[in-house]
Design a protein around this motif. Structure first.
Motif, PDB file in Angstrom:
ATOM      1  N   UNK A 186       0.836  -1.207   0.000  1.00 24.47           N
ATOM      2  CA  UNK A 186       0.000   0.000   0.000  1.00 24.47           C
ATOM      3  C   UNK A 186       0.868   1.253   0.000  1.00 24.47           C
ATOM      4  N   UNK A 187       1.989   1.216   0.696  1.00 28.01           N
ATOM      5  CA  UNK A 187       2.904   2.361   0.673  1.00 28.01           C
ATOM      6  C   UNK A 187       3.382   2.622  -0.747  1.00 28.01           C
ATOM      7  N   UNK A 188       3.777   1.574  -1.454  1.00 26.48           N
ATOM      8  CA  UNK A 188       4.234   1.731  -2.832  1.00 26.48           C
ATOM      9  C   UNK A 188       3.109   2.251  -3.724  1.00 26.48           C
ATOM     10  N   UNK A 189       1.911   1.751  -3.501  1.00 29.66           N
ATOM     11  CA  UNK A 189       0.762   2.221  -4.283  1.00 29.66           C
ATOM     12  C   UNK A 189       0.571   3.730  -4.099  1.00 29.66           C
ATOM     13  N   UNK A 190       0.553   4.184  -2.874  1.00 20.40           N
ATOM     14  CA  UNK A 190       0.315   5.610  -2.629  1.00 20.40           C
ATOM     15  C   UNK A 190       1.490   6.476  -3.090  1.00 20.40           C
ATOM     16  N   UNK A 191       2.680   5.941  -3.077  1.00 25.09           N
ATOM     17  CA  UNK A 191       3.809   6.703  -3.622  1.00 25.09           C
ATOM     18  C   UNK A 191       3.650   6.894  -5.130  1.00 25.09           C
ATOM     19  N   UNK A 192       3.095   5.887  -5.792  1.00 25.64           N
ATOM     20  CA  UNK A 192       2.809   6.043  -7.214  1.00 25.64           C
ATOM     21  C   UNK A 192       1.736   7.092  -7.470  1.00 25.64           C
ATOM     22  N   UNK A 193       0.728   7.136  -6.601  1.00 25.56           N
ATOM     23  CA  UNK A 193      -0.328   8.137  -6.745  1.00 25.56           C
ATOM     24  C   UNK A 193       0.201   9.542  -6.458  1.00 25.56           C
ATOM     25  N   UNK A 194       1.081   9.660  -5.457  1.00 21.26           N
ATOM     26  CA  UNK A 194       1.690  10.950  -5.150  1.00 21.26           C
ATOM     27  C   UNK A 194       2.532  11.426  -6.333  1.00 21.26           C
ATOM     28  N   UNK A 195       3.293  10.528  -6.914  1.00 26.38           N
ATOM     29  CA  UNK A 195       4.117  10.898  -8.064  1.00 26.38           C
ATOM     30  C   UNK A 195       3.261  11.374  -9.226  1.00 26.38           C
ATOM     31  N   UNK A 196       2.143  10.687  -9.474  1.00 30.65           N
ATOM     32  CA  UNK A 196       1.263  11.102 -10.567  1.00 30.65           C
ATOM     33  C   UNK A 196       0.640  12.464 -10.281  1.00 30.65           C
ATOM     34  N   UNK A 197       0.280  12.717  -9.034  1.00 32.08           N
ATOM     35  CA  UNK A 197      -0.280  14.018  -8.670  1.00 32.08           C
ATOM     36  C   UNK A 197       0.727  15.129  -8.948  1.00 32.08           C
ATOM     37  N   UNK A 198       1.965  14.894  -8.562  1.00 27.20           N
ATOM     38  CA  UNK A 198       2.999  15.901  -8.785  1.00 27.20           C
ATOM     39  C   UNK A 198       3.280  16.078 -10.277  1.00 27.20           C
ATOM     40  N   UNK A 199       3.313  14.980 -11.008  1.00 28.59           N
ATOM     41  CA  UNK A 199       3.573  15.044 -12.439  1.00 28.59           C
ATOM     42  C   UNK A 199       2.488  15.840 -13.157  1.00 28.59           C
ATOM     43  N   UNK A 200       1.240  15.545 -12.834  1.00 32.72           N
ATOM     44  CA  UNK A 200       0.119  16.260 -13.463  1.00 32.72           C
ATOM     45  C   UNK A 200       0.144  17.740 -13.095  1.00 32.72           C
ATOM     46  N   UNK A 201       0.404  18.026 -11.818  1.00 31.55           N
ATOM     47  CA  UNK A 201       0.435  19.419 -11.379  1.00 31.55           C
ATOM     48  C   UNK A 201       1.549  20.192 -12.082  1.00 31.55           C
ATOM     49  N   UNK A 202       2.724  19.577 -12.210  1.00 26.88           N
ATOM     50  CA  UNK A 202       3.844  20.272 -12.849  1.00 26.88           C
ATOM     51  C   UNK A 202       3.543  20.548 -14.322  1.00 26.88           C
ATOM     52  N   UNK A 203       3.036  19.541 -15.025  1.00 28.56           N
ATOM     53  CA  UNK A 203       2.728  19.717 -16.441  1.00 28.56           C
ATOM     54  C   UNK A 203       1.605  20.730 -16.655  1.00 28.56           C
TER      55      UNK A 203
END
Length: 378
Positions: A186-203
């Protein structure tokens, strides 16, 4: 190259930023807890003394990993993650019930298949009939399943969550409860979601802290996680952007597209009733795969479970077990691949059947209203 969904999402975020808007539905401020997944979303009460992740070495290490993996500026990712706040209530909300907790389908069902959601669902169906009919034609997902999902998740947009998604995802990425039986995964899952949130926000060029959602980081009427939004969200109202916070049509189309992406088979039922005679080793064998469809109707019959109305059904089925605690005897159903597709939203037979039954009840009430109007009755 960005996917069409990501591009449209970026447009939506950018438009919100240019208008000075946070992507939050007004009703989200009234959010309240709903179910274990967190699709609603308890109202966010910030800790008395905010604890930021800026001073945490493990947070900065995670920021560096996300930046390197996704080609983002390290300083920007460190700054964003450093501004995220630890939410002490979130680890509590994702902690499983203590041992001895007795599952009770009757009690669970009563939280979702109830008058408030049914009335709100009828209003939603009336207001968005065209989009629901179009989604059913285009994706092959029945309108009542789409209506059931949005009703269970957010009461049709009334409770979409008021947590800052960045805070929720940072907390779950860095402070997921270690006692959880699936803590590492679950930690790895949420780290992937956090990364996607940051990626989308930056773009998109937006402030990621403007986005509000559930304590698990899900967003909008359909409660999509960042990666699901990126993969499955669609612009269903044709305005050139994806906005599941304010566009019911986008939520309707996106939910239907999500199901197609997770194996929905047009025309298949979701469940069959069963004549339950199995016990002992036969019952244990049928329950071993849990909700994963694994048996034909003939194989179930050989172990003492007759699939009513589907005796010759050749596609895989699962024996769905609905424990009732002290409320009554355990109930059983046969779940198809479409039942399993609903559980891709939430790994729970209780959840999936609540979606199905809420959708059915809303549809019945909607049709009854139509018939009354056609006959001239109030």
């Amino acid at each position: 190259m960005q996917s069409p969904a990501r591009t449209a999402l970026s447009v939506a975020f950018s438009m919100a930023l240019s208008l000075g808007l946070a992507l939050v539905h007004p009703a989200a401020a009234q959010a309240a807890p709903q179910h274990a997944k967190g699709a609603g979303k308890a109202a966010a009460s910030q800790p008395a003394a905010d604890i930021y992740y800026a001073g945490r070495p493990d947070a900065m290490l995670l920021a560096a990993e996300i930046a390197e993996h996704h080609g983002l500026p390290r300083e920007w990712v460190e700054s964003m993650l450093g501004q995220a706040r630890f939410l002490p209530q979130v680890p509590r909300l994702v902690t499983p019930p203590a041992r001895g907790f007795v599952k009770n389908w009757t009690v669970y069902r009563s939280r979702f298949v109830e008058p408030i959601r049914i009335r709100a669902g009828v209003d939603f169906w009336r207001a968005h009939r065209e989009a629901l009919e179009r989604a059913e034609r285009q994706f092959g997902v029945p309108a009542e399943i789409i209506v059931g999902i949005i009703g269970v998740e957010t009461i049709y947009g009334r409770q979409m969550g008021n947590f800052r998604v960045m805070d929720a995802l940072a907390t779950l990425s860095l402070d997921f409860p270690r006692a959880h039986p699936r803590a590492q995964a679950r930690t790895e899952y949420f780290r992937g979601e956090l990364a996607q949130m940051l990626l989308t926000a930056y773009r998109s060029g937006i402030d990621p802290f403007s986005i509000r959602g559930s304590y698990a980081g899900a967003m909008g009427m359909g409660q999509f996680m960042p990666t699901s939004w990126d993969k499955w969200a669609v612009d269903f109202d044709g305005d050139g952007r994806i906005d599941m916070f304010n566009s019911a049509a986008d939520a309707i189309g996106s939910v239907a597209n999500y199901f197609v992406g997770h194996g929905w088979q047009s025309g298949l039922p979701s469940t069959f009733a069963v004549d339950m005679q199995a016990g002992g080793q036969d019952l244990a064998a049928l329950q071993a795969p849990d909700i994963l469809p694994s048996f034909t109707a003939a194989q179930m019959a050989a172990r003492g479970v007759r699939v009513l109305g589907g005796e010759s059904y050749q596609r895989p089925l699962a024996l769905i077990t609905l424990e009732n605690g002290s409320s009554g005897p355990t109930q059983y159903l046969a779940g198809t691949e479409n039942f399993y597709a609903i559980t891709r939203y939430n790994w729970s037979a209780f959840y999936a059947l609540s979606v199905i039954e809420l959708g059915q009840r809303v549809h019945e009430a909607y049709r009854a209203g139509q018939q009354a109007s056609a006959s001239g009755n109030p």
